[in-house]
Design an enzyme around this catalytic site. Structure first.
Site, short mmCIF file in Angstrom:
data_model
loop_
_atom_site.label_atom_id
_atom_site.label_comp_id
_atom_site.label_asym_id
_atom_site.label_seq_id
_atom_site.Cartn_x
_atom_site.Cartn_y
_atom_site.Cartn_z
N HIS A 138 50.88 44.68 60.11
CA HIS A 138 51.31 45.65 59.10
C HIS A 138 50.34 46.82 58.99
O HIS A 138 50.72 47.92 58.59
CB HIS A 138 51.50 44.96 57.74
N ARG A 233 30.98 43.02 38.24
CA ARG A 233 29.56 42.84 38.53
C ARG A 233 29.23 43.34 39.93
O ARG A 233 28.14 43.88 40.17
CB ARG A 233 29.15 41.37 38.38
#
Length: 475
Positions: A138, A233
């Protein structure tokens, strides 16, 4: 009147200074909250080629198993485009403060476009489509669809207005599909001095990229699973460092190592509990059988056959999950066999799951012989081998991740598992074999087959596997 004049000047300023974004479209997202997009990105989003992604389910056949998995490629691509910009901007801000001009505004815009368009090439039912045809991945179709999108919607002048050159378009295409025809990584759009930019959308070094940041969070949200990885984070502690290979890589602070283990473990959990769910896989097998039976047939309402559409982006744009409904309600005799399989899915008359075991590939032929002895033809059953791992096959993926320390934030280092914890896993991949029967079985036939597989294949192999594990822990 004065307010109207002020707004007019603001629009002019925004259109002529590409770095000055006066008006952004805001999307409210259940996963990331408010997401703002540059005007050029909004133009791309508003094209038929991008809007098509609204009608392609993110998890393909999983929607038949998990009712919450109704999300689509459209919202996933918005999320990836947004996170790509967030990570690029975080890196730019951090290094600009240190006097390092590593990233410019044009780089950020290119990275956002690549994130937004990275899945344009997905066919109906996402990964199932490409697994049937097998000619292209793809990512390759995505680059072709991106070129088609730009050309069909006349976006090149607008891109130039925002400072993007032909080389920048090549850079965007390379971020979507890194490899050339020989399998080598391309650096034409940006030199190797900016190789770290290629790690943002699709990271070929270690798999840590914003594509996974989004689908981990989004899939867990819709599947009702816990996502232990905290991508915020990562955005906070990421920086660019030079590694021993002489190249710059995106690195994360050493204290975040357990967050990174959570990243790879989340991937494993999603595969184990959802993507490779035994009912999900049987529905995928059935849908693949449907697509295999119709791939060379010209279906009413489509310009070309499915196989021919791969090479024609105008025809490919029309291929969405609605294809299944078209087949199901068609009166075309050529689609009769495919319709029968779809009708079985709709009535939950699924292929029969006979069992699974952790097993070596070499045992598949033995398993096939047992089934043949039960008077089943090869086309009556499906033997599926699949691997579930942490993303790097048998390897510990953390060994490919670069870290930096507080005392030396300029240098990229690796963290051996022995220096992290003695409680971390030693094995990072496992292989399963499952058996499905395609025939509709009566209860007695199903019980007989399941018992046969269990006694002659699964139980002996499980004993062997258990013994092997016990041997590993002997002192």
């Amino acid at each position: 009147m004065e307010v109207g004049l002020l707004m007019f000047y603001l629009i002019i300023i925004g259109m002529n200074a590409y770095h000055s974004i006066v008006f952004c479209q805001v999307f409210n997202d259940s996963v990331h909250g408010h997401m703002e997009f540059h005007p050029l990105l909004v133009k791309i989003i508003d094209t038929p080629q991008f809007q098509r992604l609204r009608y392609i389910k993110q998890l393909g056949g999983a929607y038949f198993v998990f009712p919450g998995a109704s999300h689509n490629r459209f919202e996933h691509c918005l999320g990836v485009g947004y996170l790509a910009g967030e990570l690029a901007q975080a890196l730019k801000t951090k290094h600009d403060k240190e006097g390092q001009n590593l990233i410019d505004e044009k780089d950020i815009l290119c990275v956002q476009i690549a994130g937004l368009c990275h899945d344009l090439g997905h066919g109906p039912l996402s990964h199932m489509f490409e697994s049937v045809f097998g000619v292209l991945q793809h990512e390759q179709i995505s680059t072709e669809m991106f070129k088609h999108l730009v050309k069909e919607n006349g976006l090149k002048p607008l891109m130039k207005q925002y400072g993007l050159s032909d080389l920048d378009l090549i850079f965007i295409e390379e971020m979507i599909d890194r490899e050339d025809k020989d399998g080598n990584l391309r650096f034409e759009g940006r030199g190797e001095d900016k190789s770290f930019l290629y790690e943002i959308v699709s990271n070929k070094t270690n798999g840590v990229d914003v594509d996974k940041f989004d689908y981990f969070a989004r899939d867990c949200h819709h599947l009702g699973m816990q996502n232990n990885f905290d991508y915020r984070r990562f955005l906070k502690f990421a920086r660019v460092c030079e590694a021993e290979d002489g190249k710059k890589h995106i690195c994360i602070r050493d204290k975040e190592v357990f967050n990174m283990y959570d990243f790879f473990y989340t991937r494993y959990c999603l595969h184990r509990r959802a993507y490779q769910h035994r009912v999900n896989k049987v529905i995928e097998i059935m849908i693949k059988d449907v697509l295999s039976k119709v791939k060379d047939i010209k279906i009413h309402g489509f310009e070309k056959t499915l196989f021919e559409s791969i090479d024609d982006m105008a025809a490919y744009t029309k291929l969405t999950d609605s294809l299944l409904q078209v087949i199901l309600f068609s009166t075309d005799e050529n689609l009769k066999e495919a319709k029968k399989i779809l009708a079985r899915i709709c009535s939950r008359d699924l292929y029969v799951f006979l069992g699974e075991t952790l097993v070596a590939e070499s045992k598949k032929e033995k398993l096939a012989k047992v089934l043949r002895d039960q008077k089943l033809k090869p086309e009556d059953f499906e033997i599926v081998k699949f691997d579930i791992n942490y993303g790097m096959k048998e390897k510990n993926p953390i060994e490919t991740v670069y870290f930096y320390t507080k005392s030396n934030p300029q240098k990229a280092v690796k963290l051996p598992k022995e220096q992290v914890s003695h409680l971390l896993p030693d094995t990072f991949s496992e292989t399963f074999i499952r058996v499905y029967c395609k025939k509709t079985l009566r209860t007695a036939e199903k019980t007989q087959l399941m018992n046969c597989c269990k006694e002659k294949i699964f139980e002996p192999l499980q004993v062997i596997f258990t013994s092997r594990l016990l041997n590993l822990v002997e002192i």
